[in-house]
Design an enzyme around this catalytic site. Structure first.
Site, PDB file in Angstrom:
ATOM      1  N   GLY A 128       3.783  11.896  -0.573  1.00 50.97           N
ATOM      2  CA  GLY A 128       2.956  11.695   0.619  1.00 50.97           C
ATOM      3  C   GLY A 128       2.729  10.229   0.888  1.00 50.97           C
ATOM      4  O   GLY A 128       2.803   9.385  -0.014  1.00 50.97           O
ATOM      5  N   GLY A 172       0.268   7.656   3.661  1.00 54.51           N
ATOM      6  CA  GLY A 172      -0.714   7.552   4.736  1.00 54.51           C
ATOM      7  C   GLY A 172      -1.249   6.148   4.833  1.00 54.51           C
ATOM      8  O   GLY A 172      -0.768   5.219   4.168  1.00 54.51           O
ATOM      9  N   ALA A 173      -2.290   5.997   5.696  1.00 52.00           N
ATOM     10  CA  ALA A 173      -2.850   4.669   5.916  1.00 52.00           C
ATOM     11  C   ALA A 173      -3.489   4.097   4.658  1.00 52.00           C
ATOM     12  O   ALA A 173      -3.518   2.880   4.467  1.00 52.00           O
ATOM     13  CB  ALA A 173      -3.887   4.727   7.042  1.00 52.00           C
ATOM     14  N   SER A 174      -3.993   4.965   3.780  1.00 47.86           N
ATOM     15  CA  SER A 174      -4.691   4.465   2.596  1.00 47.86           C
ATOM     16  C   SER A 174      -3.762   4.192   1.427  1.00 47.86           C
ATOM     17  O   SER A 174      -4.158   3.546   0.459  1.00 47.86           O
ATOM     18  CB  SER A 174      -5.769   5.462   2.165  1.00 47.86           C
ATOM     19  OG  SER A 174      -5.193   6.700   1.834  1.00 47.86           O
ATOM     20  N   GLY A 175      -2.514   4.684   1.485  1.00 47.84           N
ATOM     21  CA  GLY A 175      -1.604   4.409   0.395  1.00 47.84           C
ATOM     22  C   GLY A 175      -0.517   5.459   0.258  1.00 47.84           C
ATOM     23  O   GLY A 175      -0.406   6.379   1.073  1.00 47.84           O
ATOM     24  N   VAL A 224       1.466   8.338  -2.227  1.00 44.68           N
ATOM     25  CA  VAL A 224       1.139   9.291  -3.279  1.00 44.68           C
ATOM     26  C   VAL A 224       2.417   9.692  -4.017  1.00 44.68           C
ATOM     27  O   VAL A 224       3.447   9.974  -3.380  1.00 44.68           O
ATOM     28  CB  VAL A 224       0.455  10.548  -2.710  1.00 44.68           C
ATOM     29  CG1 VAL A 224       0.062  11.510  -3.829  1.00 44.68           C
ATOM     30  CG2 VAL A 224      -0.772  10.162  -1.887  1.00 44.68           C
ATOM     31  N   LYS A 252      -2.165   8.157  -6.432  1.00 51.26           N
ATOM     32  CA  LYS A 252      -2.180   7.418  -5.166  1.00 51.26           C
ATOM     33  C   LYS A 252      -2.314   5.929  -5.438  1.00 51.26           C
ATOM     34  O   LYS A 252      -3.258   5.490  -6.122  1.00 51.26           O
ATOM     35  CB  LYS A 252      -3.326   7.900  -4.272  1.00 51.26           C
ATOM     36  CG  LYS A 252      -3.579   6.978  -3.073  1.00 51.26           C
ATOM     37  CD  LYS A 252      -4.491   7.598  -2.040  1.00 51.26           C
ATOM     38  CE  LYS A 252      -3.721   8.546  -1.169  1.00 51.26           C
ATOM     39  NZ  LYS A 252      -4.478   8.950   0.042  1.00 51.26           N
ATOM     40  N   ASP A 259     -11.981   9.759   7.876  1.00 51.72           N
ATOM     41  CA  ASP A 259     -10.549   9.882   8.189  1.00 51.72           C
ATOM     42  C   ASP A 259     -10.107  11.346   8.078  1.00 51.72           C
ATOM     43  O   ASP A 259      -9.134  11.669   7.413  1.00 51.72           O
ATOM     44  CB  ASP A 259      -9.725   9.001   7.240  1.00 51.72           C
ATOM     45  CG  ASP A 259      -8.266   8.873   7.705  1.00 51.72           C
ATOM     46  OD1 ASP A 259      -8.008   9.070   8.913  1.00 51.72           O
ATOM     47  OD2 ASP A 259      -7.400   8.590   6.866  1.00 51.72           O
TER      48      ASP A 259
END
Length: 604
Positions: free
Chosen positions: A326, A328-331, A333, A348, A443
């Site tokens: 995965g 996303g904006a936060s990092g 995975v 993550k 989020d």
């Protein structure tokens, strides 16, 4: 058409006429909780019970004349406990209250399809056993007959959500962290046998069992199991919420509830002891939301979970970050395996992490680690190695909510989708009101709702807003000026509250309802923005167009649409709290008609 006159007929029917004396509306076609002689209950209509003899708002029971010709009675969101067994008789069958005081099912030509006998009427009221209807009592409670009345009682460790409303169900009266606060407390788990109580809900797992001890042990070893029901040679495992409980006088059925037992010479000064729970020097209460996927080498204690990891350990655990699952904006995975237990984890790697000290980061980890709920992804550990900051979560084997909603051939049934929606709401209610430190997610979107092996939804990435730099939580879709999942107050420089999460949840709820993304430019221009389309169909009375040919009860469909539209109101103060959202989804409170999401004129 203009109304010229009105009349109250001797039958009790209130009729409105136009200038030609033609009837344009009559109350007999829109019954509420009562039928009068000569009044029909038409196909697609229903009677609703009142909450009590003094509260005439809608209760939980429905007597519905279905469009398939079947007359059924049921509590909201539960299977019918009465049926006329006339399904297939036609789409215009009606229930009629004759002047002779009897009830008849008539077909579309007026022919008598079936007489409803007094014996069947007795079945409707469940006079033989009033606790028989599933759902007559709310979650985590059980029904007891008391002469002509019933009493809904909370299971051990729960208290009533609304003491004035028996059907509102029960919620936990304490959390694990409240009692396991001191290192001096020893926590052990046991199974408490409930006498003469039965849970009729479908189990998530059934095992063969050789007896009580075997069944109790099977539940103790399963972190998802909250109750075990032993019947003959089978052990039925139950997860929260516990539903359809009732007093049972038989001897062959036994229910066990999982409890945590703490013992200590002296409680910690700041430990919160549940009222009325002291017994012989012990404190006993029901475990709620057991930890999901605990690290096998970590004791259940808020001071040792989550566990710190060295960066080299995570490199080895993920095979040098080989398998990405995965982004996303936060990092990003990665999939990993804990070597000693072969337990799958998700690692993550945080990106654009705010510049804070090691102590502050570790404090945030402890805050996130103290959150324990069945609808939250469990944080197992973290890594702090200079600028490298990583989080270790339990692994979700069924991907995200997006995978099941938007993948052809995987579309869940309506009841499954509504169960997912209610569980997500329960997770956010915990974050907003029930955990030690209130957490605003900031989020919420379908990618951050993950599905475990039992297809139970769990919220991920909560608590990251304080760890990430500001731009990470203030993104917009940039599509046609719409705000996507981001509440409009982000763009008005207003204080951000939990109502920002409510807005985002509302968008996700509409996606769950329609099984499509909030923004889809492959569709015609006037259908591309889901929230705008939903309000258009709501206003025009065309909600069926949102769900295609799915056979969904009109009232349930309308209720969920109303909940979603209230959640996405432009003005934060108009949005309901997450607790009220859950009550509305469960059908325990009535909903006023929502205004346009851009309106500032109404309140809820």
């Amino acid at each position: 058409m203009p109304i010229s006159s009105a009349s109250m007929l001797d039958s009790g029917n209130y009729v409105l006429y136009n200038a030609s004396r033609a009837i344009v509306w009559q109350s007999f076609l829109y019954p509420t909780d009562t039928l009068l002689p000569t009044q029909p209950l038409l196909a697609g209509k229903e009677l609703r019970s009142t909450k009590s003899e003094t509260d005439h708002s809608s209760g939980i029971f429905r007597l519905a004349m279905q469009v398939d010709g079947n007359l059924v009675q049921y509590p909201v969101d539960t299977p019918p406990y009465y049926s006329s067994f006339t399904n297939g008789a036609g789409s215009n069958v009606s229930l009629n209250f004759g002047v002779d005081g009897r009830l008849y099912l008539l077909n579309d030509t007026g022919g008598n399809l079936k007489n409803i006998s007094e014996r069947e009427i007795a079945k409707w009221s469940s006079s033989t056993y009033r606790c028989k209807p599933k759902g007559i009592c709310g979650y985590n409670s059980y029904c007891v007959t008391m002469g002509e009345a019933i009493d809904c009682r909370c299971l051990l460790g729960f208290e009533s959500v609304n003491p004035g409303n028996q059907t509102s169900g029960c919620e936990r009266n304490s959390s694990i962290g409240d009692v396991c606060r001191s290192k001096n407390w020893n926590c052990n788990y046991t199974m408490q046998e409930l006498g003469r109580t039965w849970l009729e809900d479908a189990p998530y797992m059934v095992l063969s069992s050789s007896g009580k001890e075997d069944c109790k042990q099977a539940c103790l070893e399963d972190l998802n199991c909250q109750a075990a029901v032993l019947e003959d040679a089978s052990c039925r495992k139950q997860r929260l919420p516990l539903r359809y409980g009732r007093r049972y006088e038989g001897t062959s059925k036994v229910v066990f509830l999982k409890e945590v037992v703490m013992s200590s010479a002296a409680p910690a000064p700041d430990a919160v002891v549940p009222k009325g729970s002291r017994k012989n020097g012990r404190i006993v209460f029901l475990i709620i939301g057991l930890m999901n996927g605990l690290n096998s080498d970590a004791k259940w204690n808020e001071d040792v979970a989550p566990r710190p990891y060295a960066y080299e350990e995570l490199e080895k655990m993920t095979n040098n970050f080989n398998e990405e699952v995965g982004r996303g904006a936060s990092g990003t995975v990665y999939k990993g395996v804990i070597e000693n237990s072969q337990k799958l984890v998700a690692v993550k790697r945080l990106e654009k992490v705010a510049a804070e000290g090691d102590k502050e980061f570790q404090t945030e980890m402890r805050i996130i680690g103290r959150t324990h709920h069945r609808n939250l992804v469990r944080l197992l550990g973290y890594c702090l190695d200079g600028p490298k900051k990583l989080l270790v979560y339990e692994y979700m084997s069924n991907g995200s909510l997006a995978d099941i909603l938007f993948t052809p051939g995987r579309k869940p049934y309506w009841e499954e989708r509504m169960g997912v929606a209610r569980n997500i709401a329960r997770g956010f209610l915990y974050l907003h009101e029930e955990c030690d430190t209130r957490i605003i997610h900031c989020d919420i979107k379908h990618q951050n709702i993950l599905m475990d092996e039992y297809m139970c939804p769990k919220i991920s990435d909560f608590g990251l807003a304080k760890l990430l730099q500001p731009e990470q939580t203030r993104t917009t879709t940039g599509i046609r000026g719409t705000k996507g999942y981001v509440a409009p107050e982000w763009h008005r420089k207003m204080p951000i509250t939990v109502k920002a999460d409510v807005y985002s949840f509302g968008i996700v709820l509409l996606e769950i309802l329609c099984c499509r993304r909030n923004v889809d430019w492959s569709l015609p221009h006037d259908e591309a923005i889901l929230d705008e389309l939903v309000y258009h169909y709501f206003e025009s009375g065309e909600l069926r167009k949102l769900v295609g040919d799915e056979n969904i009860d009109r009232k349930q469909l309308e209720r969920v649409v109303k909940v979603g539209l209230w959640c996405i109101q432009n003005e934060p103060s108009l949005r309901p709290s997450m607790k009220k959202v859950l009550l509305m989804l469960e059908g325990t409170v009535d909903l006023p008609v929502p205004p346009s999401p851009n309106s500032f004129l109404s309140t809820i």
